[in-house]
Write an enzyme that holds these catalytic residues in place. Sequence first.
Site, short mmCIF file in Angstrom:
data_model
loop_
_atom_site.label_atom_id
_atom_site.label_comp_id
_atom_site.label_asym_id
_atom_site.label_seq_id
_atom_site.Cartn_x
_atom_site.Cartn_y
_atom_site.Cartn_z
CB ILE A 93 -0.87 -0.05 1.05
CG1 ILE A 93 -2.00 1.22 1.02
CG2 ILE A 93 -0.18 -0.09 2.35
CD1 ILE A 93 -2.62 1.20 -0.20
CD GLU A 170 -8.17 -5.27 5.20
OE1 GLU A 170 -7.53 -6.24 6.13
OE2 GLU A 170 -7.76 -5.38 3.91
N GLY A 314 -5.65 -7.09 0.35
CA GLY A 314 -6.23 -6.17 1.45
C GLY A 314 -5.13 -4.94 1.44
CD GLU A 315 -0.81 -4.48 2.63
OE1 GLU A 315 -0.14 -3.52 1.70
OE2 GLU A 315 0.15 -5.31 3.03
N GLY A 316 -6.02 -1.87 1.38
CA GLY A 316 -6.25 -0.75 0.48
C GLY A 316 -5.57 -0.85 -0.94
#
Length: 348
Positions: A93, A170, A314-316
């Site tokens: 990210i 997240e 994930g992580e955005g």
Amino acid sequence: MHSFEISIPDSGLETALQNKIDRKTKPLGALGLLEKTAKKIGLVQQTLTPQLNNPQMLVFAGDHGAAKAGVSAYPQDVTWQMVENFLAGGAAINVFARQNGLGLSVVDAGVAHDFGQRTGLIDAKVAAGTANYIEQAAMTPAQCAQAIQNGAAIVRQLAAKGCNVVGFGEMGIGNTASASLLTHCLTGLPLAECVGRGTGLDDAGLARKQDLLEQALIRYRNAGGNNDAGAVLAEFGGFEIATMVGAMLAAAEAKMVLLIDGFIVGSAALIASRLAPALLDYCVFCHRSAEAGHRTQLLAMGAEPLLDLGLRLGEGTGAALAYPLVQSAVSFLNEMASFESAGVSDKE
């Protein structure tokens, strides 16, 4: 549950926006989903010339009591270790946010670790991880309410700094399991179709995860549990998911553009949109994840994602990767010539 004033964007501009899009030097509809995205952002901002200002990415982190029961392939310590990686600038990210000009902040919503005061870290810790929902509710109603308030406060501070577009990401070992339960409860999709491999469970691990989640559901149903969005959030959610729900509601209230990532962020959007259905008018769904159940989430929200890259990190990351497409949607609306201005003949 909390009161947020989220109104459906005034549709008075819709015809003018569509006409502006249709008069560009291209066949009708030729820019596909970019056209829908441009119109959505124009309606959110109530203008024919939308702007994306001070774009920010928020990564919400939290630990899950159920992680210790074995719902993930990774140990719980990976949550705080990955937060350190975010703060050091070394995660996926970070790379994509830097590349695409997005500011990045990490929100400690409930990590089982003391980080102290750190640049780039927002302390919104409700507790050091949730309780194990296989045995009891993940959080108390008061904790859930606090997390929602925390998320709202974070976004209101961003809005005060001129941010009008916010991406959601997240981190939390065990949070795909939590998202699976939320998705099952809110869509009615059989649990088996909501449960995926998360961070890379093998077949035995996947079977164990599904069995543990079935146990959690049986416990909740036997206690008279229902599928109310606020109730299931407190029962099975993570502090990062609940904090994200509050952040999303406040972002829609402030008429910001919300960049929705994958399965876990999608579970927060699903909850938030059940609490305030108009929220969906402010959401740009950035990608379709490879995680089981995400397709059903998207269908339940009537969402058309911009990308389908087989992501499951994930992580955005999906939101950050899609941001240039969002910029392109705004840019063509503002900068592309019309048939009239370019002196190009339209079709007969």
